[in-house]
Design a protein around this motif. Sequence first.
Motif, PDB file in Angstrom:
ATOM      1  N   ALA A 256       9.014  -7.527   3.882  1.00 29.17           N
ATOM      2  CA  ALA A 256       7.815  -8.123   3.684  1.00 29.17           C
ATOM      3  C   ALA A 256       7.786  -9.531   3.424  1.00 29.17           C
ATOM      4  O   ALA A 256       7.143 -10.481   3.862  1.00 29.17           O
ATOM      5  CB  ALA A 256       6.582  -7.259   3.171  1.00 29.17           C
ATOM      6  N   VAL A 257       8.520  -9.727   2.199  1.00 32.47           N
ATOM      7  CA  VAL A 257       8.574 -11.118   1.486  1.00 32.47           C
ATOM      8  C   VAL A 257       9.231 -11.994   2.409  1.00 32.47           C
ATOM      9  O   VAL A 257       8.867 -13.113   2.721  1.00 32.47           O
ATOM     10  CB  VAL A 257       9.340 -10.994   0.291  1.00 32.47           C
ATOM     11  N   PHE A 258      10.301 -11.787   2.912  1.00 33.41           N
ATOM     12  CA  PHE A 258      11.117 -12.490   3.926  1.00 33.41           C
ATOM     13  C   PHE A 258      10.047 -12.762   5.246  1.00 33.41           C
ATOM     14  O   PHE A 258      10.184 -13.875   5.701  1.00 33.41           O
ATOM     15  CB  PHE A 258      12.468 -11.804   4.442  1.00 33.41           C
ATOM     16  N   ASP A 259       9.380 -11.602   5.745  1.00 30.64           N
ATOM     17  CA  ASP A 259       8.715 -11.947   6.853  1.00 30.64           C
ATOM     18  C   ASP A 259       7.485 -12.892   6.572  1.00 30.64           C
ATOM     19  O   ASP A 259       7.165 -13.683   7.452  1.00 30.64           O
ATOM     20  CB  ASP A 259       7.989 -10.336   7.188  1.00 30.64           C
ATOM     21  N   TYR A 260       7.144 -12.801   5.169  1.00 27.31           N
ATOM     22  CA  TYR A 260       5.992 -13.767   5.031  1.00 27.31           C
ATOM     23  C   TYR A 260       6.519 -15.353   5.018  1.00 27.31           C
ATOM     24  O   TYR A 260       5.846 -16.209   5.402  1.00 27.31           O
ATOM     25  CB  TYR A 260       5.570 -13.622   3.548  1.00 27.31           C
TER      26      TYR A 260
ATOM     27  N   ILE B 267      11.339   3.709   0.125  1.00 30.18           N
ATOM     28  CA  ILE B 267      11.241   3.149   1.378  1.00 30.18           C
ATOM     29  C   ILE B 267      10.345   1.865   1.215  1.00 30.18           C
ATOM     30  O   ILE B 267      10.369   0.930   1.821  1.00 30.18           O
ATOM     31  CB  ILE B 267      10.500   4.092   2.535  1.00 30.18           C
ATOM     32  N   GLY B 268       9.179   2.280   0.293  1.00 34.75           N
ATOM     33  CA  GLY B 268       8.192   1.242   0.112  1.00 34.75           C
ATOM     34  C   GLY B 268       8.457   0.290  -0.622  1.00 34.75           C
ATOM     35  O   GLY B 268       8.325  -1.262  -0.041  1.00 34.75           O
ATOM     36  N   ALA B 269       9.473   0.309  -1.466  1.00 34.53           N
ATOM     37  CA  ALA B 269      10.275  -1.163  -2.198  1.00 34.53           C
ATOM     38  C   ALA B 269      11.156  -1.682  -1.324  1.00 34.53           C
ATOM     39  O   ALA B 269      11.121  -2.974  -1.201  1.00 34.53           O
ATOM     40  CB  ALA B 269      10.994  -0.357  -3.369  1.00 34.53           C
TER      41      ALA B 269
ATOM     42  N   ILE C 139       0.780  -1.230   0.044  1.00 39.08           N
ATOM     43  CA  ILE C 139       0.002   0.048   0.087  1.00 39.08           C
ATOM     44  C   ILE C 139       0.795   1.307   0.114  1.00 39.08           C
ATOM     45  O   ILE C 139       0.717   2.180  -0.842  1.00 39.08           O
ATOM     46  CB  ILE C 139      -0.709   0.010   1.140  1.00 39.08           C
ATOM     47  N   LEU C 140       1.814   1.498   0.754  1.00 40.11           N
ATOM     48  CA  LEU C 140       2.905   2.508   0.938  1.00 40.11           C
ATOM     49  C   LEU C 140       3.447   2.854  -0.382  1.00 40.11           C
ATOM     50  O   LEU C 140       3.438   3.791  -1.059  1.00 40.11           O
ATOM     51  CB  LEU C 140       3.912   2.218   1.910  1.00 40.11           C
ATOM     52  N   THR C 141       3.929   1.740  -1.114  1.00 43.68           N
ATOM     53  CA  THR C 141       4.568   1.746  -2.413  1.00 43.68           C
ATOM     54  C   THR C 141       3.720   2.287  -3.371  1.00 43.68           C
ATOM     55  O   THR C 141       4.042   3.277  -4.251  1.00 43.68           O
ATOM     56  CB  THR C 141       5.366   0.369  -2.740  1.00 43.68           C
ATOM     57  N   LEU C 142       2.538   1.502  -3.556  1.00 39.46           N
ATOM     58  CA  LEU C 142       1.623   2.081  -4.610  1.00 39.46           C
ATOM     59  C   LEU C 142       0.983   3.431  -4.523  1.00 39.46           C
ATOM     60  O   LEU C 142       0.482   3.856  -5.272  1.00 39.46           O
ATOM     61  CB  LEU C 142       0.479   0.884  -4.904  1.00 39.46           C
ATOM     62  N   THR C 143       0.560   3.741  -3.314  1.00 38.02           N
ATOM     63  CA  THR C 143       0.174   5.095  -2.930  1.00 38.02           C
ATOM     64  C   THR C 143       1.039   6.160  -3.525  1.00 38.02           C
ATOM     65  O   THR C 143       0.773   7.066  -4.008  1.00 38.02           O
ATOM     66  CB  THR C 143      -0.160   5.252  -1.449  1.00 38.02           C
ATOM     67  N   PHE C 144       2.283   5.932  -3.093  1.00 35.62           N
ATOM     68  CA  PHE C 144       3.262   7.116  -3.426  1.00 35.62           C
ATOM     69  C   PHE C 144       3.628   7.009  -5.005  1.00 35.62           C
ATOM     70  O   PHE C 144       3.656   8.096  -5.617  1.00 35.62           O
ATOM     71  CB  PHE C 144       4.494   6.895  -2.638  1.00 35.62           C
TER      72      PHE C 144
ATOM     73  N   ILE D  98      15.982   0.673   8.307  1.00 38.13           N
ATOM     74  CA  ILE D  98      16.058   0.574   6.663  1.00 38.13           C
ATOM     75  C   ILE D  98      15.571   2.047   6.287  1.00 38.13           C
ATOM     76  O   ILE D  98      16.015   2.860   5.467  1.00 38.13           O
ATOM     77  CB  ILE D  98      15.033  -0.473   6.189  1.00 38.13           C
ATOM     78  N   ILE D  99      14.641   2.621   7.008  1.00 34.00           N
ATOM     79  CA  ILE D  99      13.936   3.808   6.748  1.00 34.00           C
ATOM     80  C   ILE D  99      15.122   5.087   7.029  1.00 34.00           C
ATOM     81  O   ILE D  99      15.067   5.995   6.186  1.00 34.00           O
ATOM     82  CB  ILE D  99      12.477   3.967   7.543  1.00 34.00           C
ATOM     83  N   GLY D 100      15.287   4.941   8.034  1.00 30.43           N
ATOM     84  CA  GLY D 100      16.605   5.906   8.297  1.00 30.43           C
ATOM     85  C   GLY D 100      17.796   6.016   7.268  1.00 30.43           C
ATOM     86  O   GLY D 100      18.328   7.037   6.779  1.00 30.43           O
ATOM     87  N   VAL D 101      18.351   4.757   6.839  1.00 33.75           N
ATOM     88  CA  VAL D 101      19.406   4.808   5.946  1.00 33.75           C
ATOM     89  C   VAL D 101      19.097   5.414   4.626  1.00 33.75           C
ATOM     90  O   VAL D 101      19.501   6.099   4.185  1.00 33.75           O
ATOM     91  CB  VAL D 101      19.878   3.268   5.869  1.00 33.75           C
ATOM     92  N   ILE D 102      17.685   4.876   4.156  1.00 32.96           N
ATOM     93  CA  ILE D 102      17.101   5.238   2.842  1.00 32.96           C
ATOM     94  C   ILE D 102      16.792   6.843   2.988  1.00 32.96           C
ATOM     95  O   ILE D 102      17.549   7.711   2.000  1.00 32.96           O
ATOM     96  CB  ILE D 102      15.960   4.633   2.422  1.00 32.96           C
ATOM     97  N   ALA D 103      16.396   7.475   4.003  1.00 31.74           N
ATOM     98  CA  ALA D 103      16.289   8.791   3.992  1.00 31.74           C
ATOM     99  C   ALA D 103      17.662   9.622   4.226  1.00 31.74           C
ATOM    100  O   ALA D 103      17.661  10.586   3.630  1.00 31.74           O
ATOM    101  CB  ALA D 103      15.512   9.165   5.258  1.00 31.74           C
ATOM    102  N   TYR D 104      18.312   8.954   4.828  1.00 29.72           N
ATOM    103  CA  TYR D 104      19.558   9.721   5.028  1.00 29.72           C
ATOM    104  C   TYR D 104      20.364   9.749   3.585  1.00 29.72           C
ATOM    105  O   TYR D 104      21.223  11.112   3.085  1.00 29.72           O
ATOM    106  CB  TYR D 104      20.600   9.025   6.013  1.00 29.72           C
ATOM    107  N   LEU D 105      20.658   8.620   3.011  1.00 32.92           N
ATOM    108  CA  LEU D 105      21.019   8.616   1.693  1.00 32.92           C
ATOM    109  C   LEU D 105      20.537   9.341   0.628  1.00 32.92           C
ATOM    110  O   LEU D 105      20.996  10.132  -0.261  1.00 32.92           O
ATOM    111  CB  LEU D 105      21.060   7.081   1.230  1.00 32.92           C
ATOM    112  N   SER D 106      19.066   9.501   0.814  1.00 29.84           N
ATOM    113  CA  SER D 106      18.458  10.337  -0.372  1.00 29.84           C
ATOM    114  C   SER D 106      18.497  11.807  -0.086  1.00 29.84           C
ATOM    115  O   SER D 106      18.804  12.534  -1.050  1.00 29.84           O
ATOM    116  CB  SER D 106      16.911   9.869  -0.249  1.00 29.84           C
TER     117      SER D 106
END
Length: 366
Positions: A216-220, A208-210, A49-54, A166-174
């Motif tokens: 999530a795949v690993f979590d499943y 971040i969504g990707a 939902i996050l990925t496709l919403t953005f 993950i969110i922190g690293v992606i936000a920082y690099l971006s």
Amino acid sequence: MSDVTRYSYSLDLQLFSQEKTEKATPKKRQESRQKGQVAKSQELPGAGILTLTFASLLLLGGFFKDRIISMFSDPLSHRMGMDLTLNNIMDYFSQLFIQFLIIMAPIFIVVMIVGAVMNYIQIGFLFTGEPLKVKFSKINPVEGFKKMFAMRSLVELAKSIIKLVIIGVIAYLSLWGEQDRIIQLSHMPLEGILSFTAELTVMLGIKIGAALCVLAVFDYMYQKFEFEKSIRMSKQDIKDEYKKMEGDPLIKSKIKERQRRMAMMRMMQEVPNADVVITNPTHFAVAIRYEGSSMEAPTVIAKGQDYMALRIRELAKDNGVITMENRPLARALFERTEIGETIPGDLFQAVAEVLAYVYKLKGKVQ
């Protein structure tokens, strides 16, 4: 000193163990599914939902821009001289609410479709009210305290930490990659600032969504592993389930034995009605009856081997039924016919000769 001989025997201790080492049976899986117990990751729908919403914000950016500008410019363009009456105010807010729904409609549609598709991919179509039932065991403070330190809770904690990293690293690099443009924002017009901020926010949300989708795949996969582990069965569980489905094997064997005895009794009751008993002479005995007015062909009404063959011969003798020895014919009839069946066509001639001889002895005409 006498020699001591030791004997060792191998014994499968799992037969006495309640350890759940066996895969769940289809019946167990179906019962778990009816209770709402399925392998499902809550992260997969959220990440999708996050990925496709953005992504929808990126694709429909022009639509959102025009609608938002229209919504905020309308009061300045057309409502400045509006009379402040209750009807006018209600009309204005009604139109404002409708415009807000139109703006949010694409996002709502994406959220509903993606959520439904992600759940269907994981568990298919499932509707059950079992998880909604009140269970007082769930509010037990002792059990709740145990769950706080359970392996699943530790995994959920580790998963949350990984997501934050993950969110922190992606936000920082971006943000670090756009630092030159960020510094120049003070020299840009308001429209440029808003455009850059929107573009950066949308791209950051998609990245971040990707990344969360991969997590999530690993979590499943983990949830599926845990689910398979939770529904495992012991050897005793499988035996108990089999007994419930098929019945107790001991009882079934007794029922079959009783049915077999009753069938034998009915068969032996038919022997006195036979026209002839063809024997091997000791191993096989086949009783045949033929009524020209009601039967198309001679019929086997009883047959037996060894002890049963002896009982058929004795019963035939007691009731005056003629017994004839014909080894090939007796064996062929025993192997190729069942009780109540007519004899095979290729044996008609041999059986007819026997019956003709019997009728001649009895002085019976068919």
